[in-house]
Scaffold this motif. Structure first.
Motif, PDB file in Angstrom:
ATOM      1  N   VAL A  86       0.832  -1.206   0.000  1.00  0.00           N
ATOM      2  CA  VAL A  86       0.000   0.000   0.000  1.00  0.00           C
ATOM      3  C   VAL A  86       0.865   1.254   0.000  1.00  0.00           C
ATOM      4  CG1 VAL A  86      -1.782   1.278   1.245  1.00  0.00           C
ATOM      5  CG2 VAL A  86      -1.869  -1.220   1.188  1.00  0.00           C
ATOM      6  N   LEU A  87       1.956   1.227   0.771  1.00  0.00           N
ATOM      7  CA  LEU A  87       2.857   2.378   0.811  1.00  0.00           C
ATOM      8  C   LEU A  87       3.459   2.657  -0.558  1.00  0.00           C
ATOM      9  CD1 LEU A  87       4.478   4.538   2.320  1.00  0.00           C
ATOM     10  CD2 LEU A  87       6.174   2.770   2.864  1.00  0.00           C
ATOM     11  N   VAL A  88       3.927   1.626  -1.231  1.00  0.00           N
ATOM     12  CA  VAL A  88       4.495   1.798  -2.576  1.00  0.00           C
ATOM     13  C   VAL A  88       3.449   2.349  -3.530  1.00  0.00           C
ATOM     14  CG1 VAL A  88       5.436   0.570  -4.571  1.00  0.00           C
ATOM     15  CG2 VAL A  88       6.285   0.055  -2.276  1.00  0.00           C
ATOM     16  N   GLY A  89       2.211   1.834  -3.431  1.00  0.00           N
ATOM     17  CA  GLY A  89       1.138   2.340  -4.284  1.00  0.00           C
ATOM     18  C   GLY A  89       0.890   3.818  -4.074  1.00  0.00           C
ATOM     19  N   LEU A  90       0.872   4.251  -2.816  1.00  0.00           N
ATOM     20  CA  LEU A  90       0.679   5.672  -2.523  1.00  0.00           C
ATOM     21  C   LEU A  90       1.825   6.521  -3.048  1.00  0.00           C
ATOM     22  CD1 LEU A  90      -0.703   5.525   1.139  1.00  0.00           C
ATOM     23  CD2 LEU A  90      -1.892   6.454  -0.859  1.00  0.00           C
ATOM     24  N   LEU A  91       3.050   6.013  -2.907  1.00  0.00           N
ATOM     25  CA  LEU A  91       4.207   6.769  -3.380  1.00  0.00           C
ATOM     26  C   LEU A  91       4.233   6.868  -4.900  1.00  0.00           C
ATOM     27  CD1 LEU A  91       6.972   5.417  -0.968  1.00  0.00           C
ATOM     28  CD2 LEU A  91       5.913   7.678  -0.957  1.00  0.00           C
ATOM     29  N   VAL A  92       3.742   5.840  -5.576  1.00  0.00           N
ATOM     30  CA  VAL A  92       3.704   5.871  -7.044  1.00  0.00           C
ATOM     31  C   VAL A  92       2.661   6.872  -7.537  1.00  0.00           C
ATOM     32  CG1 VAL A  92       3.105   4.531  -9.097  1.00  0.00           C
ATOM     33  CG2 VAL A  92       4.600   3.541  -7.364  1.00  0.00           C
ATOM     34  N   VAL A  93       1.477   6.837  -6.918  1.00  0.00           N
ATOM     35  CA  VAL A  93       0.381   7.694  -7.371  1.00  0.00           C
ATOM     36  C   VAL A  93       0.551   9.138  -6.918  1.00  0.00           C
ATOM     37  CG1 VAL A  93      -2.118   8.057  -7.248  1.00  0.00           C
ATOM     38  CG2 VAL A  93      -1.199   5.735  -7.443  1.00  0.00           C
ATOM     39  N   ASN A  94       1.018   9.316  -5.673  1.00  0.00           N
ATOM     40  CA  ASN A  94       1.138  10.671  -5.109  1.00  0.00           C
ATOM     41  C   ASN A  94       2.430  10.752  -4.296  1.00  0.00           C
ATOM     42  OD1 ASN A  94      -0.719  12.612  -2.660  1.00  0.00           O
ATOM     43  ND2 ASN A  94       0.476  13.326  -4.389  1.00  0.00           N
ATOM     44  N   PRO A  95       3.573  10.889  -4.976  1.00  0.00           N
ATOM     45  CA  PRO A  95       4.860  10.747  -4.290  1.00  0.00           C
ATOM     46  C   PRO A  95       5.346  11.972  -3.516  1.00  0.00           C
ATOM     47  CG  PRO A  95       5.224  11.138  -6.615  1.00  0.00           C
ATOM     48  CD  PRO A  95       3.740  11.033  -6.426  1.00  0.00           C
TER      49      PRO A  95
END
Length: 225
Positions: free
Chosen positions: A57-66
């Motif tokens: 989930v953390l990686v997903g958030l960083l990819v979408v809204n870094p």
């Protein structure tokens, strides 16, 4: 009022650029690392499942809204809440397992007890820091657009904007500090909870911290004796 006689509107009460995501991301990474370092006895079975979900989930958030948390989105908001929930779940589970081990008298050296208790206590601080950061006034994105004018936590800088400066607004470090002081003093210090959920959440954190510290220290002293 400022020196020119015009009204001073502090950053926390108006639309801003939003805060950087990286402090909260570092905190989540820290909790994952602590979970992986804890003894097997105080982590859930399948010890890599929750850390793996948190990391995903953390990686997903960083990819979408870094970069800056500055736009409201149902998907991003849900992902942030899920991530915070996973961190809190992992921490709560470890607390239950630790207390169970301490009460049942599982053999352990003082170093093992203090190490496990310290890791759980620090995870508790980071986890509740994330909870406060994610929920205060609707979350970081809602704070960036000033969607809510009534804060859940009253920071000292909110009461003295002339001293704090019009560009001050609470960030993750402020919520982490709130969590740390609550976990050490077992009560509010300089930051006051205003809403009922904030008061109850701080009470839960203080209770967890108190139980962990008292039981771990007591067992460590008993083992030394």
């Amino acid at each position: 009022m400022n020196r020119n006689g015009s009204e001073l509107v502090p950053a926390w009460a108006r639309r801003t650029r939003g805060e950087h995501r990286w402090p909260a991301a570092v905190a989540v990474a820290g909790t994952i690392g602590l979970q992986l370092l804890m003894p097997a006895e105080v982590v859930p079975e399948g010890r890599y499942v929750l850390p793996a979900l948190e990391l995903a989930v953390l990686v997903g958030l960083l990819v979408v809204n870094p970069f800056r948390v500055d736009r409201e989105s149902t998907v991003l908001r849900t992902a942030g809440l899920v991530l915070t929930g996973l961190v809190a779940l992992a921490n709560g589970w470890s607390v239950v397992l630790l207390v169970s081990d301490l009460l049942t008298g599982r053999p352990a050296t003082p170093a093992e007890l203090l190490g496990a208790g310290g890791a759980i206590w620090l995870t508790n601080v980071l986890a509740f820091g994330l909870v406060y950061w994610e929920l205060d006034r609707g979350g970081p994105a809602a704070r960036a657009v000033a969607a809510h004018d009534r804060p859940d936590f009253l920071f000292p800088q909110m009461q003295i904007p002339e001293i704090a400066g019009r560009d001050w607004e609470p960030g993750f470090v402020d919520y982490a500090y709130l969590s740390f002081t609550n976990a050490t003093a077992f009560s509010p210090t300089d930051v006051l909870p205003l809403s009922r959920w904030a008061k109850l959440t701080m009470a839960v954190q203080a209770g967890v911290s108190l139980v962990v510290v008292v039981l771990v220290v007591a067992r460590a002293i008993n083992a030394l004796g």
